[in-house]
Design a protein around this motif. Sequence first.
Motif, short mmCIF file in Angstrom:
data_model
loop_
_atom_site.label_atom_id
_atom_site.label_comp_id
_atom_site.label_asym_id
_atom_site.label_seq_id
_atom_site.Cartn_x
_atom_site.Cartn_y
_atom_site.Cartn_z
N ASP A 1 5.19 26.17 13.42
CA ASP A 1 4.83 27.58 13.60
C ASP A 1 3.88 28.08 12.52
N SER A 2 4.02 27.53 11.31
CA SER A 2 3.18 27.99 10.20
C SER A 2 2.95 26.86 9.21
N GLY A 3 1.81 26.92 8.54
CA GLY A 3 1.52 25.99 7.47
C GLY A 3 1.16 24.60 7.92
N GLY A 4 1.06 23.71 6.93
CA GLY A 4 0.71 22.33 7.19
C GLY A 4 1.81 21.39 6.75
N ILE A 5 1.42 20.15 6.42
CA ILE A 5 2.41 19.13 6.07
C ILE A 5 1.93 18.30 4.89
N TYR A 6 2.91 17.84 4.09
CA TYR A 6 2.68 16.78 3.12
C TYR A 6 3.12 15.47 3.76
N ALA B 1 0.83 -1.19 0.00
CA ALA B 1 0.00 0.00 0.00
C ALA B 1 0.87 1.25 0.00
N PHE B 2 0.39 2.26 -0.70
CA PHE B 2 1.04 3.57 -0.72
C PHE B 2 -0.01 4.62 -0.34
N ASN B 3 0.42 5.60 0.43
CA ASN B 3 -0.47 6.65 0.89
C ASN B 3 0.21 8.00 0.73
N ALA B 4 -0.53 8.97 0.21
CA ALA B 4 -0.01 10.33 0.10
C ALA B 4 -1.12 11.30 0.47
N GLY B 5 -0.75 12.41 1.12
CA GLY B 5 -1.79 13.34 1.53
C GLY B 5 -1.24 14.66 2.03
N TRP B 6 -2.16 15.50 2.45
CA TRP B 6 -1.83 16.84 2.96
C TRP B 6 -2.74 17.14 4.14
N ASP B 7 -2.17 17.76 5.18
CA ASP B 7 -2.93 18.24 6.33
C ASP B 7 -2.65 19.72 6.52
N SER B 8 -3.68 20.46 6.91
CA SER B 8 -3.55 21.92 7.03
C SER B 8 -2.66 22.33 8.19
N LYS B 9 -2.54 21.46 9.22
CA LYS B 9 -1.63 21.67 10.35
C LYS B 9 -1.03 20.33 10.75
N TYR B 10 0.08 20.38 11.48
CA TYR B 10 0.65 19.16 12.04
C TYR B 10 0.30 19.13 13.52
N VAL B 11 -0.86 18.55 13.83
CA VAL B 11 -1.36 18.52 15.20
C VAL B 11 -1.21 17.11 15.77
N SER B 12 -0.61 17.02 16.94
CA SER B 12 -0.55 15.76 17.70
C SER B 12 -0.58 16.10 19.18
N GLU B 13 -1.22 15.22 19.96
CA GLU B 13 -1.44 15.49 21.39
C GLU B 13 -2.07 16.86 21.60
N GLY B 14 -2.95 17.27 20.70
CA GLY B 14 -3.66 18.54 20.83
C GLY B 14 -2.81 19.77 20.59
N ARG B 15 -1.57 19.60 20.10
CA ARG B 15 -0.65 20.72 19.91
C ARG B 15 -0.27 20.86 18.44
N ASN B 16 -0.16 22.10 17.98
CA ASN B 16 0.33 22.35 16.63
C ASN B 16 1.85 22.36 16.68
N ASN B 17 2.48 21.40 15.99
CA ASN B 17 3.92 21.22 16.10
C ASN B 17 4.74 22.17 15.22
#
Length: 241
Positions: free
Chosen positions: A49-54, A31-47
Amino acid sequence: MKVNITPLFLSIMTITALCSSHAKAEDLEFAFNAGWDSKYVSEGRNNLDSGGIYQAGAAVTSGDLTTYATMVRGDSEHYIEWNFGLEYALHLHEDIETVIGYQRLEFYGDERSSDNEVFAVIAYTGVDWLIPSVAYTYATEAGGYFVEVSLHSPWQLTEQFTVTPYITQGFDFQYATEEHNGANHFQMGVEASYELSSNIAVSAHFSHSIAMDDIKEQAKVEGISGSLDESYAGIHLTWRF
Protein backbone atom coordinates in the motif's frame (compact mmCIF):
# COMPACT_ATOMS: atom_id res chain seq x y z
CA MET A 1 -2.06 -11.16 0.07
CA LYS A 2 -0.57 -13.12 -2.84
CA VAL A 3 2.86 -11.81 -3.83
CA ASN A 4 5.34 -13.41 -6.16
CA ILE A 5 9.05 -13.44 -6.67
CA THR A 6 9.64 -12.03 -10.14
CA PRO A 7 11.88 -9.09 -9.08
CA LEU A 8 13.86 -11.30 -6.72
CA PHE A 9 14.25 -14.02 -9.30
CA LEU A 10 15.82 -11.51 -11.67
CA SER A 11 18.22 -10.43 -8.93
CA ILE A 12 19.26 -14.02 -8.32
CA MET A 13 19.80 -14.56 -12.04
CA THR A 14 22.07 -11.50 -12.04
CA ILE A 15 24.04 -12.86 -9.09
CA THR A 16 24.45 -16.22 -10.79
CA ALA A 17 25.62 -14.69 -14.06
CA LEU A 18 28.15 -12.48 -12.28
CA CYS A 19 29.55 -15.43 -10.35
CA SER A 20 29.75 -17.72 -13.37
CA SER A 21 31.81 -15.26 -15.36
CA HIS A 22 34.57 -15.16 -12.75
CA ALA A 23 35.07 -18.78 -11.66
CA LYS A 24 35.67 -22.24 -13.03
CA ALA A 25 32.69 -24.56 -13.26
CA GLU A 26 34.06 -26.94 -10.61
CA ASP A 27 34.68 -24.20 -8.01
CA LEU A 28 32.31 -23.08 -5.30
CA GLU A 29 31.11 -19.54 -5.96
CA PHE A 30 29.48 -17.25 -3.40
CA ALA A 31 27.52 -14.03 -3.86
CA PHE A 32 25.68 -11.55 -1.66
CA ASN A 33 23.22 -8.94 -2.88
CA ALA A 34 21.57 -6.05 -1.06
CA GLY A 35 19.38 -3.29 -2.41
CA TRP A 36 16.33 -1.07 -2.27
CA ASP A 37 13.36 -0.59 -4.62
CA SER A 38 10.95 2.33 -4.47
CA LYS A 39 7.95 -0.04 -4.89
CA TYR A 40 7.36 -3.78 -4.74
CA VAL A 41 6.01 -4.34 -8.25
CA SER A 42 5.43 -7.78 -9.77
CA GLU A 43 3.10 -8.82 -12.59
CA GLY A 44 2.52 -5.10 -13.17
CA ARG A 45 0.98 -4.66 -9.70
CA ASN A 46 2.19 -2.76 -6.66
CA ASN A 47 2.04 -5.33 -3.86
CA LEU A 48 2.29 -2.87 -0.95
CA ASP A 49 0.00 0.00 0.00
CA SER A 50 2.87 2.38 0.71
CA GLY A 51 6.62 2.67 0.38
CA GLY A 52 9.18 0.36 -1.11
CA ILE A 53 11.27 -2.61 -0.04
CA TYR A 54 14.73 -3.54 1.16
CA GLN A 55 16.18 -6.74 -0.28
CA ALA A 56 19.06 -8.99 0.71
CA GLY A 57 20.12 -12.33 -0.71
CA ALA A 58 22.87 -14.93 -0.73
CA ALA A 59 23.68 -17.54 -3.37
CA VAL A 60 26.08 -20.47 -3.61
CA THR A 61 26.95 -21.99 -6.99
CA SER A 62 28.65 -25.31 -7.63
CA GLY A 63 28.99 -26.13 -11.32
CA ASP A 64 25.52 -25.74 -12.85
CA LEU A 65 23.61 -25.79 -9.53
CA THR A 66 22.82 -22.65 -7.55
CA THR A 67 21.08 -22.53 -4.17
CA TYR A 68 19.87 -19.23 -2.75
CA ALA A 69 17.97 -17.47 0.01
CA THR A 70 16.48 -13.98 -0.17
CA MET A 71 14.66 -11.68 2.22
CA VAL A 72 12.33 -8.75 1.46
CA ARG A 73 11.23 -6.20 4.04
CA GLY A 74 8.90 -3.24 3.58
CA ASP A 75 10.49 0.13 4.29
CA SER A 76 7.20 1.83 5.28
CA GLU A 77 4.84 -0.94 6.38
CA HIS A 78 4.99 -4.31 8.09
CA TYR A 79 5.86 -6.87 5.43
CA ILE A 80 8.49 -9.61 5.43
CA GLU A 81 9.07 -12.25 2.78
CA TRP A 82 11.54 -15.14 2.67
CA ASN A 83 12.43 -17.19 -0.41
CA PHE A 84 14.52 -20.34 -0.50
CA GLY A 85 15.30 -22.06 -3.77
CA LEU A 86 17.61 -23.74 -6.21
CA GLU A 87 18.15 -23.50 -9.94
CA TYR A 88 20.00 -25.65 -12.45
CA ALA A 89 21.56 -24.55 -15.74
CA LEU A 90 21.02 -26.75 -18.80
CA HIS A 91 23.44 -26.70 -21.73
CA LEU A 92 21.20 -27.27 -24.74
CA HIS A 93 23.24 -25.25 -27.23
CA GLU A 94 26.18 -22.85 -27.11
CA ASP A 95 23.85 -19.93 -27.98
CA ILE A 96 20.97 -20.96 -25.72
CA GLU A 97 20.97 -20.46 -21.94
CA THR A 98 18.35 -22.40 -19.99
CA VAL A 99 17.65 -22.46 -16.25
CA ILE A 100 15.08 -24.52 -14.36
CA GLY A 101 14.35 -24.19 -10.66
CA TYR A 102 12.15 -24.44 -7.59
CA GLN A 103 11.56 -22.02 -4.72
CA ARG A 104 9.63 -21.92 -1.46
CA LEU A 105 8.01 -18.61 -0.52
CA GLU A 106 7.03 -17.54 3.01
CA PHE A 107 5.01 -14.32 3.56
CA TYR A 108 4.62 -12.39 6.83
CA GLY A 109 2.37 -9.34 6.64
CA ASP A 110 -1.29 -8.61 7.28
CA GLU A 111 -1.79 -12.29 6.46
CA ARG A 112 0.53 -15.27 6.95
CA SER A 113 0.86 -17.41 3.82
CA SER A 114 3.26 -19.51 1.77
CA ASP A 115 3.62 -20.91 -1.73
CA ASN A 116 5.73 -23.17 -3.93
CA GLU A 117 6.89 -22.22 -7.40
CA VAL A 118 8.67 -24.00 -10.23
CA PHE A 119 10.19 -21.90 -12.98
CA ALA A 120 12.15 -22.06 -16.21
CA VAL A 121 13.94 -19.43 -18.29
CA ILE A 122 15.35 -19.79 -21.79
CA ALA A 123 17.38 -17.10 -23.56
CA TYR A 124 19.08 -16.87 -26.95
CA THR A 125 22.55 -15.31 -26.67
CA GLY A 126 23.77 -15.67 -30.27
CA VAL A 127 23.49 -11.89 -30.79
CA ASP A 128 25.39 -9.90 -28.16
CA TRP A 129 23.29 -6.73 -28.37
CA LEU A 130 19.80 -8.29 -28.47
CA ILE A 131 18.87 -11.14 -26.14
CA PRO A 132 15.33 -12.56 -26.34
CA SER A 133 14.07 -14.68 -23.45
CA VAL A 134 10.98 -16.45 -22.18
CA ALA A 135 10.31 -17.03 -18.47
CA TYR A 136 7.67 -19.43 -17.12
CA THR A 137 6.53 -19.66 -13.48
CA TYR A 138 3.96 -22.07 -12.02
CA ALA A 139 2.53 -21.53 -8.51
CA THR A 140 0.99 -24.48 -6.66
CA GLU A 141 -1.25 -22.33 -4.43
CA ALA A 142 -2.87 -20.51 -7.35
CA GLY A 143 -2.75 -23.55 -9.62
CA GLY A 144 -1.77 -21.27 -12.49
CA TYR A 145 1.20 -19.97 -14.41
CA PHE A 146 2.71 -16.71 -15.61
CA VAL A 147 4.73 -16.14 -18.79
CA GLU A 148 7.05 -13.22 -19.58
CA VAL A 149 8.55 -12.63 -23.03
CA SER A 150 11.45 -10.16 -22.95
CA LEU A 151 14.06 -8.44 -25.09
CA HIS A 152 17.24 -7.13 -23.44
CA SER A 153 19.82 -5.06 -25.31
CA PRO A 154 23.07 -4.82 -23.31
CA TRP A 155 25.58 -2.14 -24.32
CA GLN A 156 29.02 -2.18 -22.70
CA LEU A 157 29.97 1.49 -22.81
CA THR A 158 33.25 1.02 -20.94
CA GLU A 159 35.10 -1.96 -19.49
CA GLN A 160 33.21 -1.50 -16.21
CA PHE A 161 29.94 0.17 -17.25
CA THR A 162 27.02 -1.57 -19.00
CA VAL A 163 23.59 -0.15 -19.87
CA THR A 164 20.71 -2.48 -20.80
CA PRO A 165 17.34 -1.21 -22.03
CA TYR A 166 14.60 -3.84 -22.07
CA ILE A 167 10.95 -4.55 -22.82
CA THR A 168 8.76 -7.29 -21.33
CA GLN A 169 5.28 -8.59 -22.18
CA GLY A 170 3.55 -10.52 -19.40
CA PHE A 171 0.70 -13.04 -19.73
CA ASP A 172 -1.34 -14.33 -16.79
CA PHE A 173 -3.03 -17.74 -16.70
CA GLN A 174 -4.75 -18.06 -13.29
CA TYR A 175 -1.52 -17.02 -11.53
CA ALA A 176 -2.07 -13.40 -10.51
CA THR A 177 -5.88 -13.61 -10.83
CA GLU A 178 -8.20 -16.60 -11.02
CA GLU A 179 -11.00 -14.89 -12.97
CA HIS A 180 -9.04 -13.37 -15.87
CA ASN A 181 -6.44 -14.73 -18.28
CA GLY A 182 -4.37 -13.34 -21.11
CA ALA A 183 -2.35 -10.15 -21.64
CA ASN A 184 -1.39 -8.82 -18.21
CA HIS A 185 1.08 -5.94 -18.59
CA PHE A 186 3.74 -4.42 -20.81
CA GLN A 187 6.90 -3.19 -19.14
CA MET A 188 9.87 -1.17 -20.33
CA GLY A 189 12.93 0.08 -18.56
CA VAL A 190 16.67 0.47 -18.40
CA GLU A 191 19.24 -1.25 -16.18
CA ALA A 192 22.77 0.01 -15.55
CA SER A 193 25.66 -1.83 -13.92
CA TYR A 194 29.10 -0.59 -12.88
CA GLU A 195 31.87 -2.88 -11.66
CA LEU A 196 33.66 -1.16 -8.79
CA SER A 197 36.21 -3.98 -8.71
CA SER A 198 36.62 -7.53 -10.01
CA ASN A 199 34.14 -8.83 -7.43
CA ILE A 200 31.93 -5.86 -6.47
CA ALA A 201 29.28 -4.30 -8.72
CA VAL A 202 26.59 -1.67 -8.20
CA SER A 203 23.48 -1.64 -10.39
CA ALA A 204 20.40 0.53 -10.78
CA HIS A 205 17.18 0.35 -12.76
CA PHE A 206 14.15 2.38 -13.74
CA SER A 207 11.03 0.58 -14.93
CA HIS A 208 7.56 1.55 -16.14
CA SER A 209 4.73 -0.97 -16.32
CA ILE A 210 1.59 -0.44 -18.41
CA ALA A 211 -1.56 -2.26 -17.26
CA MET A 212 -3.35 -4.48 -19.76
CA ASP A 213 -6.62 -6.42 -19.78
CA ASP A 214 -5.92 -8.80 -16.89
CA ILE A 215 -5.07 -5.95 -14.51
CA LYS A 216 -7.89 -3.73 -15.80
CA GLU A 217 -10.51 -6.44 -15.36
CA GLN A 218 -9.30 -7.11 -11.82
CA ALA A 219 -9.50 -3.39 -11.03
CA LYS A 220 -13.12 -3.24 -12.25
CA VAL A 221 -14.12 -6.13 -9.97
CA GLU A 222 -12.38 -4.53 -6.97
CA GLY A 223 -13.77 -1.04 -7.72
CA ILE A 224 -10.34 0.52 -8.24
CA SER A 225 -10.22 3.68 -10.35
CA GLY A 226 -7.42 5.90 -11.59
CA SER A 227 -4.18 5.00 -13.30
CA LEU A 228 -3.12 1.36 -13.04
CA ASP A 229 0.35 1.92 -14.50
CA GLU A 230 3.39 1.71 -12.23
CA SER A 231 6.79 3.42 -12.33
CA TYR A 232 9.55 2.46 -9.92
CA ALA A 233 13.33 2.40 -9.50
CA GLY A 234 15.96 0.66 -7.43
CA ILE A 235 19.65 0.30 -6.61
CA HIS A 236 21.59 -2.84 -5.66
CA LEU A 237 25.09 -3.86 -4.60
CA THR A 238 26.51 -7.32 -5.39
CA TRP A 239 29.62 -8.89 -3.87
CA ARG A 240 30.92 -12.13 -5.33
CA PHE A 241 33.88 -14.31 -4.39
